[in-house]
Structure formats: C-alpha cells, structure tokens
Design a protein around this motif. Sequence first.
Motif: not given
Length: 887
Positions: A120, A134, A139, A146, A148, A213
Amino acid sequence: MIPHINESQNDFDEIDLKYQHQVKKVKWHHRILLNRPLKVIVVLSLVAVVAPLLVYQFCFFTSISLPPSDGYSVGSCLIPRTMRLACGVGSMSEEECHPHCCYDRNLNMCFHRLPSRFSYIMNQPWNENTILQPRIATVPYSFQNSRTKIKLSIDEVSATHMTLTIYDSRNMSFVGNRIYNKDYTYEISSPELNIVVNATQGTIFDTSRGPLIASDNIWEISFKLTNETMYGFGEIPLKLDTTKIIYSRDSELNSIPLIFSKVNGSFHGLLVDINDPTEIYIRPDKQIVVRSITNFGFKLHLFTGPKPQKIMQDVMKITGRNKNWEYWTLGIHICNEVPGLNLTDFISAARAMPYDSHCGNRPIVFNSNQCKDSEISNINTVNEGANLVRSASKKFVPHVSPYIRYIEEDNNEIINATTTQAVNEVIESCKIIPKFEDLMYHLDNFELYKGNIDGYDVVYPEYDLNSTELLDNLWAYDTEFDGLVLENNWPLDVANKTFNGTDLLLPYFNKNFEEAFEHTPQWNLTLVNSTSLYLFKHNQYGNSFASAFRKKVINKPISSSSLFLNGRFAVNRQNVNTSWTDLHKELMAIALGGISGSWLWSSPICGDTNNFNPDNHANLCVKWYLAATYLPLIKIHSKDTPRHPLAFNGTRRAIITGALNRRLGLLPYYYTTLQEGPLLRPMFYQFPESKSLHDINTQFSVGESLIMIPNLQPFQSHVHMWLPPGTWYELWSGLKLKGKEGDPVTLATNEGDFFTAIRGGSILFIKKEATLTAEDTRLTIPFSTIIALECINGNENCHASGKLYVTPNMTLFFEATERNLTLTAEGHDFDPICDWFGGSWTPDLEFFYIYGLADEHNNYDNYRYVSKFTDLCFLMNDDELVVDFLS
C-alpha cells in the motif's frame, strides 16, 4: 657430386644473415580469437551474465514483462525455494498466477517477489488520517479488487505496549494515543508502506517490505519478530515451517495467540488480536505470515518486555484476570460418563479416595422440553446426582454444554421439523425459550439449522449478556451448584459438513480451514435479520456462553472451554488423547497458557478421549497422575472407560492415591503462588537471564521455589535436570544437587517417582498428610515447613524466606537462618486461622525440615528434622514468633 659449403655456419655473423619477410599489424579481435585462454575467459563471462538472465526470464517470470511503470520497487524473483512466500494459494497453473507474482514452472508454484509488489502506498508522510491506496488494483486471490481505503492506526498504550491496527476505514475510524516516555520507536516508510518497530534490545517488528493484501474475506500481512528463537502456540520453542489456525475447535481449544520472541537475550511479545478465522504460518526463515478470513483487518499488540513476566502483565490488561475461584477448586474434580457406572456405587467405593467435587450422574445437556422430566432431559436424574454428591460432603460441579436438543413433547422423540413454525409450536407449548429467534439458520433458505451430537438433532442459540432469561428457563433443576464446567462450547457439531460455495464467498480456503471447520457448525450459517456469516462470530461463541453464565451466577467458579483472549475464567481443557506425547504437550500448553495470562488451567488426567486402553496405558496414567500434582487445576474425566483411581489396583492405585494426597498437601504453596503469578512456568520465563535454559521443555518451574522434571518416556530410569542459578535440593530428601548453572545433572527415577527440586533460599508451607478434601486438609492437618537454605561461605550466613497467603487482608511472612525461623504477619484478619468455629485454616505449625546445614547439625542423612509446636494465633498479640532449630 653434390655441392656443399666448406665453412661452418657458426662462422657467419648473425647480422650478416638477412631474411626477406613482410610484417602485418594484428587486429584486437584477432588477438582474442587466436588467444585460447582469453577465449575461455570471454566465453565464461558471457555465460555467467546471459545464463542467469535467461533463467530469470523463462523460469521465474510468468510472462515477458517490463519493470512496473509506477516507479516503485521492481522486486526480484531470484529467491531460494525454501524462502519463497506463496502468492495466493501457491500451487496453481501458470495462467492462474497473478502477473505481478513470480512462477516456478518446475514446482507449479506462484510466489511473491522480494520485495512484494502487493503493498500500500501513500502520497504523504504517514499520520493517523492517511488513506492508504493499493499499489496493485487486484489481489492474488481470485483476482478480487483490492480494498482502496485502508488506514494504519498506532496506539501507544503504555511504555511497553503498542498496538498496530490496519483496517478498512469505510465504516470505522481509530485514533491512537500518544505518550512521551516509551521503550520503543517506530518508523513508517512512505510512499510504499513499511513498518519497523525498535526497542532497547533491537528491532522487534519489521514487515520487511513483504505483502500487505486487503480484499473481501481475505487479508494478508507478513512480518518478522526476530532472527532468534520464538515460543508460543503450545510449543517450546516454536517450531518453524508450521501452520497454526485461530478457530476454536476440538483439537485447539485454548491456545492463546501470543508469541514470545528473543532478541539479544531479551524478550518481546506479539499478540494476534483477530476474532475471525486466521491462519498463521511460521516460515523456515522465521518470517510470520498471517492470512485471515476477515473484512475488518488486523490488530496486533506488541510488548517490549524485556522480560517475559512484563509481557504477561501487559497481556493481562487486555484479557483480564480470573478472581472468582476458591481454595477447594485447586483440589481434585471427577466426572464419570462411563455407561453403566452407578454414582451411588462409586461414592460408596471412593469413601477413602481424596477428591473435592463431582459432576453428578451425567453432564447436563439442555432440551427443548426442559420444563418436563423425560428419559432424555433427565431433570430428576441430575437432581438426584447432585444430592448424592452433597451427601458425600463433596462439591457439585456439573458439566454444561451450550446446544439444545429438540424433543417432541408428547412422545419424547426428536423433533423432525422442517419449518420454523413447527419448532416454534413445541417451544411455545413448553414456554422456555423467550428469544427463540436468536438461533442459527441456513444462509440460502433461512431454515433452522440442526447439528448432530450423539445421534440427536441440536440447535445453537446465540448467547449474550442478555441471555439471563434464556438460561433461567433452560436451568430446570432444583439443586444448587458450587461451580460449573462449560464444555463443548466451540460449539460442537459432528454433522457432515459441505463446503460448497467457499470459492464464491471465501477466496482463500484450504485443508487447514476445512479440518478446523469439521466439528463446528456449518461455516456459512447466519442469524435471522443478520447479514454476517457465522464463521465471523465463531471464535467469540465460548466467551459469550461463559459471560452469560457469569451474569447468572456471579460468585461461582466457572471453568470454560474455547475462551478467546479471555482470562476471566478458568480454562477447561478437552479432547486430550492418552499418549506420552500428549502428556508432554499438555505440560507445555499449560505452562505457556499460564505465562500468557490464564493462570488456572485444568487438564484431564490420562486424557479424556476414547483412545484410552487400561492395559496399554496404565503406566502412562500413573505418570500423568504424578504430573497432575503440580498443575493449576486437575480433573479426572472418564467417558467410555474408567480412569479414576478406583480403576487401578495394587501398587498403581497406591501411587495414584499418594500423588493426590501430595497435591492436597502442597495446596498452601499453590494458593499463595497463584495470587501473584502462574503456577507451572517454562524455564525461559522463570530464568530469562540463563540463556542455556531458554529452550528446555523437559522441566518446568512450579512457582518460584520448585522445579519438576517429569518422566516423558515409558520405562524411563533417569531424568536430566539442567541446573538453574543458585542452590537446589531434592524436595523430599534434602539431597543437594551439585553442578554449575546450565549443567545437566542425571538423576535416577522409577515408575512411581517424579523428581522435584526446591530452590535454596525458599521456605515451603505444606501439609505432610492429607484428608479427603482440600478444605478439610487445610483446616485439620498441622503445617509443616521445608526450609531450603541458601548459604554463603560454606555453611555460614545461611538464609531462606517465604510467605503464606491467608486472605486478601492478611499474609504471613517467614525468615529463616541456620538457627531459627521468624514469623510475622501483615494484616490483622486472623479469623480464618483463629476462629475456633468459623475458621478455615489450622493455626498449628509443628514440623520443620531444614536443608543445607552442616552435617554435624543434621539428624537425618541430608537434613535436620525438628518437631516444635507453634500456635500461629500468638501473632495476634506478638509482633513476631521465633522457633529455635538447634536448641
């Protein structure tokens, strides 16, 4: 005739010899091509450069790709296979592997780059309000999007405790506290997020630019705590290349997700505070990977220590402490479920056997017609069992499960209802469940979910602090109880499970989770008017059940299974197999559980599963009873086959009975120890400065004064004790152990022996004899003291000290030299000792065993025995009492 020259060639001058030749310049590439050694060097250089590039391109990349255009770290795929971190589920086809990961065609493995591209980023230096975006839009799990908008919050809780919370900020917000004086610093890197925490001992937490993640029902983070040793999850030390699952179930009921880590001889800790199903992988390189089926995120507590005791104290501020227990709960608890075993016959046969409490005729399971006695509900049977137990002057401590059997009211058959209305009609006719809507339902059709236990259909209510009315109606028994054991409340369900739809709702699901979900309710259940899946509430079920009973019975001791980060109840261990390995595992789990904040853990002697064989396991059972002498709480739970003392004969029964009596005699020391800390302790906790003892898991400290060295192998004839600092004596003989700190001392043992040592400088208050219960022993048997002297300069300047906790308002203290013992009191609550009619402690101190004197002062081989009657009640009027040993 051939013409020839007469003069010799040597007569010619070299300069007179002239040759006709033409000189040409040789170009540089010809020199290379014509120079063999140089050719070899050039070829090898080209191979050294080109070959790795070719391997890198065609063996590690999933496709030909250029460096990322975002300008951030590229990441390398050249990672040793033993160090690779699976990207997504790991084993997959090349097409399924995320393009920002690496792929090994030989192993069919998808793995993260180093550093990972799944991170990130932020467009400013970090603060509590910074939104993290991200770096990669999708992912590795099903190529989901992902999250946000996530945030990182750091809470500086105290000088030795900080909390890292990484969470989805769409529906919540946290603002961490800040303090000036603390033992740690942290660095949050930007624009690519990386977290490093340092303490006085060095780096104690580092995400090492691994993956972060965040997506629907799957979050992942990796970090490193140390390059040295770790301890936790029931293992001393924590094994590498292993996976732990945080999901309450029959095989993992009470593992507190706390890891003790060692750096430069000091300790720090990490507590994983995640309610949702979570997988924790301890990699061979000591990196820790946490993958959680969650939509909240991660909450991690860091404790700087630097000693394990300080870590425990910080953890207990989170989990709380159990204060609802009494002296008798440290005694022996028995529960029998053996078919055909009559409670009246057992009580009659056990008249001379020491035990303190019993569960009655059978454990309690709630039924839909609790308001009416039946063959299955057994209300009268439970009441009769309670009366039998009380008539034998024992405590009645029933075992209770949280699920409810449904039984047809008219014919006592199991309800075969297919609709909620049919079940509601039965409930209404019995009028016992006012909150029937708080049951579990199938997600797809909202039909009532029925699990299976012992061939019966059962349903599962959701317990909360407002469940008092529900419990009042379910508790249809006339008798009072002295305590409770809450069991099977992970909760148990042996019905066949289906995992259809996991690929739609759970992008990460593997064998580890499937095994964890096997004996629990179906993972995708829900409650009426709830959109949350059951699996997100599962880990809190045991806490809710225990808390609901605590509100119903405020001052009764409660022991519970499946507690999650909850130290306010005693721990009930279940489903322990009968084996030498499991005995060792129990000792490690209880020791680690104690120093994690749960001081009161029960352990079923000889296990409590159906794999017990009285012929094969008899010697093991004897050792288990001997080990139970030193455990915080014990229970003897016989299910299919008796394993209580009466099930053994001859020498074995004598050894078992002696072990139980010895336990009752040691309870004054245990009761005192448990006021301030755990009873069973690992070596690294008790002796953090003795590096040679840190990884020892075959001996355990019992409080501060004792060490027990168990026999953990069948037919073991000796044990090894690694000596801690100071002077040590064999507990019952006074034999002084010789050696230096860290030295192994070999000690003889046998099937009926359990070696225990006492620390020099300690005074132990015990009862050399015992009666049939803990409370009777405390009240009627005179005190004995074992005084283990610590001497300087031979047998001069010897000293020892100890104390006896009586009530919150009074503690007795003892100081000894080689000549005398001095007793003083702190507080003036003498009624428990000196009230002739209402007291609970005997005032009589009569027998003294002094270890460490010169041989001429001993009247036995290794100690001096003194018998002098002393009335502790004299301390009501005198500041001190003195007992002279040598006069």
